[in-house]
Motif scaffolding. Structure first.
Motif, short mmCIF file in Angstrom:
data_model
loop_
_atom_site.label_atom_id
_atom_site.label_comp_id
_atom_site.label_asym_id
_atom_site.label_seq_id
_atom_site.Cartn_x
_atom_site.Cartn_y
_atom_site.Cartn_z
N GLN A 224 0.82 -1.19 0.00
CA GLN A 224 0.00 0.00 0.00
C GLN A 224 0.86 1.25 0.00
O GLN A 224 2.01 1.23 0.48
CB GLN A 224 -0.90 0.02 1.24
CG GLN A 224 -1.83 -1.18 1.35
CD GLN A 224 -2.60 -1.18 2.66
OE1 GLN A 224 -3.73 -0.72 2.72
NE2 GLN A 224 -1.99 -1.71 3.70
N LEU A 225 0.30 2.32 -0.52
CA LEU A 225 0.93 3.63 -0.48
C LEU A 225 -0.07 4.63 0.10
O LEU A 225 -1.18 4.77 -0.39
CB LEU A 225 1.30 4.09 -1.88
CG LEU A 225 2.70 3.82 -2.42
CD1 LEU A 225 2.77 4.19 -3.89
CD2 LEU A 225 3.75 4.59 -1.62
N ALA A 226 0.34 5.30 1.16
CA ALA A 226 -0.44 6.42 1.67
C ALA A 226 0.08 7.70 1.03
O ALA A 226 1.27 7.81 0.71
CB ALA A 226 -0.32 6.51 3.18
N TYR A 227 -0.79 8.66 0.81
CA TYR A 227 -0.36 9.93 0.26
C TYR A 227 -1.43 10.99 0.55
O TYR A 227 -2.53 10.67 1.01
CB TYR A 227 -0.11 9.84 -1.25
CG TYR A 227 -1.32 9.46 -2.07
CD1 TYR A 227 -2.19 10.43 -2.57
CD2 TYR A 227 -1.60 8.12 -2.34
CE1 TYR A 227 -3.31 10.08 -3.31
CE2 TYR A 227 -2.71 7.76 -3.08
CZ TYR A 227 -3.56 8.74 -3.56
OH TYR A 227 -4.67 8.38 -4.30
N VAL A 237 -5.97 12.57 3.19
CA VAL A 237 -5.09 11.40 3.21
C VAL A 237 -5.83 10.19 2.63
O VAL A 237 -6.94 9.86 3.07
CB VAL A 237 -4.61 11.09 4.63
CG1 VAL A 237 -3.75 9.82 4.64
CG2 VAL A 237 -3.83 12.27 5.20
N TYR A 238 -5.19 9.55 1.66
CA TYR A 238 -5.70 8.31 1.07
C TYR A 238 -4.67 7.20 1.24
O TYR A 238 -3.48 7.46 1.42
CB TYR A 238 -5.94 8.48 -0.44
CG TYR A 238 -7.10 9.35 -0.82
CD1 TYR A 238 -8.38 8.83 -0.95
CD2 TYR A 238 -6.91 10.71 -1.09
CE1 TYR A 238 -9.45 9.64 -1.32
CE2 TYR A 238 -7.97 11.52 -1.46
CZ TYR A 238 -9.23 10.98 -1.57
OH TYR A 238 -10.29 11.77 -1.95
N VAL A 239 -5.15 5.96 1.12
CA VAL A 239 -4.27 4.78 1.03
C VAL A 239 -4.66 4.00 -0.20
O VAL A 239 -5.83 3.67 -0.40
CB VAL A 239 -4.37 3.89 2.29
CG1 VAL A 239 -3.70 2.54 2.05
CG2 VAL A 239 -3.72 4.58 3.48
N ARG A 248 -8.68 3.94 -0.43
CA ARG A 248 -9.65 4.24 0.62
C ARG A 248 -9.28 5.56 1.29
O ARG A 248 -8.10 5.91 1.41
CB ARG A 248 -9.72 3.12 1.65
CG ARG A 248 -8.44 2.83 2.39
CD ARG A 248 -8.59 1.64 3.33
NE ARG A 248 -7.40 1.38 4.11
CZ ARG A 248 -6.38 0.64 3.72
NH1 ARG A 248 -6.40 0.08 2.52
NH2 ARG A 248 -5.33 0.45 4.51
N LEU A 249 -10.30 6.27 1.69
CA LEU A 249 -10.12 7.54 2.37
C LEU A 249 -9.78 7.28 3.83
O LEU A 249 -10.47 6.52 4.51
CB LEU A 249 -11.41 8.35 2.25
CG LEU A 249 -11.42 9.75 2.85
CD1 LEU A 249 -10.43 10.65 2.15
CD2 LEU A 249 -12.83 10.33 2.77
N ALA A 286 -5.38 2.20 10.32
CA ALA A 286 -5.03 2.19 8.90
C ALA A 286 -6.23 1.97 8.00
O ALA A 286 -6.14 2.18 6.78
CB ALA A 286 -3.97 1.12 8.63
N ASN A 287 -7.35 1.57 8.56
CA ASN A 287 -8.59 1.43 7.79
C ASN A 287 -9.51 2.64 7.97
O ASN A 287 -10.63 2.64 7.47
CB ASN A 287 -9.32 0.15 8.19
CG ASN A 287 -8.57 -1.08 7.75
OD1 ASN A 287 -8.15 -1.19 6.60
ND2 ASN A 287 -8.39 -2.02 8.68
N GLY A 288 -9.03 3.63 8.71
CA GLY A 288 -9.85 4.81 8.97
C GLY A 288 -10.50 4.74 10.35
O GLY A 288 -10.26 3.82 11.12
N GLY A 289 -11.29 5.71 10.67
CA GLY A 289 -11.94 5.75 11.97
C GLY A 289 -11.68 7.07 12.67
O GLY A 289 -11.29 8.06 12.06
#
Length: 443
Positions: A224-227, A237-239, A248-249, A286-289
């Motif tokens: 995965q790449l976050a940016y 921020v997305y991954v 995913r946001l 890493a999945n959001g929240g």
């Protein structure tokens, strides 16, 4: 990748090493998710400097290489020299392959400590059979070899795998040549996020946008790449999932959402958010929240970077009046100041072995790459350029990747930790910025 000792006697005994089921070309094409930008070779490698202790190695041209679309021996030699651990010995014109038993006394006379031989053959179905063997010239030992059958698109990857094998056999450390880098370019009004081989070749566009893209960060698995993207006219921020192209946001809270950094276990991201006022540090799944704030600070806290053990987070703050690097427990609490030399220190990067801190320091108006020994606190300046930015360690902690300007041109560079060996990955045009070095690939 399994590394086996290979008996000399049989050509067919070279183990055929499988490449990953999804090649880089297809993985990044999926990541692009329909982007219409062609793949471009963005860089050429220029190596400068002389290291103090370098192992002399001869990389003989592979038999059949003249008919190969990739000069594998040249790629391998460039990989090894760029590491700072090897220096090439001229092997031009030598007719050897993996079945040859070379006269090692001749190579001792040439001052080579190691010798690599091999062959590349185009098969009837259009694929290529690549084989090689490594010799310890000093001890007179056959150190083994490997065999690969691949498409033309994966010939460079095979060369990097050969470099990894040689590096590990001769140094005892895992090679980093089949890892990847990510970086951002700006050409005109268009921003692109690229994924490339570690030497800058095989660059594939992962994302393109008329709005800024910043802060790419590889996950610990490289999947995965976050940016940060400004496509919604604010930093979000997305991954991205590299294999599928799905994204995913992660953070789209009120205000700014920026500077994602992965925890070593890949479960958590540290981010900088301004949702509650000034820019502050938070951690988020890493999945959001719902994010969790780490500290209460009257200053700006940003650019988080996890320590290699995941217990601490390094970050930049102006809480003392000017930007300096601090460290706080990953669970939050009081922060300790780490940098004291100079009045402006930013962009912390921690080596995977936990021993080094790379960062950018403003020295007399110039922005210069420095490295600190975290145990002793000793700081070493590494460059003579004046616009360095965004340092990132190789996964073996032996090299640092960074962006800079050299002779008026934007460029990516790698340097050894003593600054002795530098490799310029010279850009084809446009601004080149914010590189991040990916992790080891799964074996």
């Amino acid at each position: 990748m399994t590394i086996d000792r290979i008996p000399y006697s049989s050509l067919s005994s070279l183990p055929r090493t499988a490449l990953p089921p999804l090649s880089r070309r297809h993985a990044v094409a999926a990541l692009a998710a329909g982007a219409s930008i062609p793949a471009l070779a963005q860089f050429r490698v220029e190596i400068t400097g002389v290291g103090l202790t370098q192992l002399p190695i001869a990389i003989a041209p592979l038999r059949g290489e003249a008919q190969s679309p990739q000069k594998i021996s040249a790629i391998v030699q460039a990989d090894l020299e760029r590491s700072g651990r090897f220096v090439g010995v001229d092997a031009a014109g030598v007719a050897l392959d993996e079945t040859s038993r070379p006269d090692l006394s001749q190579w001792r006379q040439r001052k080579a400590d190691a010798l690599s031989t091999g062959s590349v053959t185009r098969l009837a179905d259009g694929r290529f059979d690549v084989r090689f063997r490594l010799w310890d010239v000093v001890k007179g030992q056959d150190l083994g070899g490997q065999s690969f059958v691949v498409t033309q698109a994966d010939l460079r990857l095979v060369a990097h795998r050969i470099s990894d094998f040689i590096y590990e056999k001769l140094t005892g450390e895992r090679g980093i040549f089949s890892t990847r880098i990510a970086y951002v370019t700006k050409v005109g009004a268009r921003y692109s996020l690229w994924v490339a081989d570690v030497d800058g070749e095989n660059a594939q566009s992962a994302l393109s946008s008329p709005e800024p893209i910043i802060s790419p960060a590889w996950s610990p698995t490289g999947a995965q790449l976050a940016y940060v993207s400004f496509e919604s006219r604010k930093p979000v921020v997305y991954v991205h999932e590299v294999a599928t192209g799905r994204r995913r946001l992660i953070a789209n809270f009120r205000g700014s959402n920026s500077a994602p950094a992965w925890s070593p276990d890949g479960r958590t991201l540290a981010v900088t958010l301004s949702r509650d006022g000034g820019s502050q540090l938070y951690t988020i799944d890493a999945n959001g929240g719902e994010p969790r704030r780490l500290m209460q600070s009257s200053g700006i806290d940003t650019e988080p970077a996890f320590s290699s053990d995941g217990r601490s987070i390094y970050f930049v703050s102006d809480r003392g009046g000017s930007p300096q690097i601090y460290r706080v427990a990953a669970g939050g609490g009081n922060a300790d100041r780490i940098t004291f030399n100079g009045s402006y220190n930013i962009s912390p990067a921690i080596s995977p072995d936990g021993q080094w801190l790379a960062y950018i320091s403003r020295v007399g108006g110039a922005f210069k790459l420095q490295v600190m020994d975290l145990k002793s606190g000793t700081v070493t300046p590494l460059t003579d350029t004046s616009a360095d930015e965004s340092p990132s360690f190789a996964p073996n902690s032996r090299l640092i990747l960074y962006a800079t300007q050299q002779q008026g041109r934007e460029a990516l560079m790698t340097t050894t930790l003593d600054g002795k060996i530098k490799a310029r990955l010279a850009g084809q045009g446009g601004d080149i910025r914010e590189p991040d070095w990916g992790p080891f690939q799964k074996q």
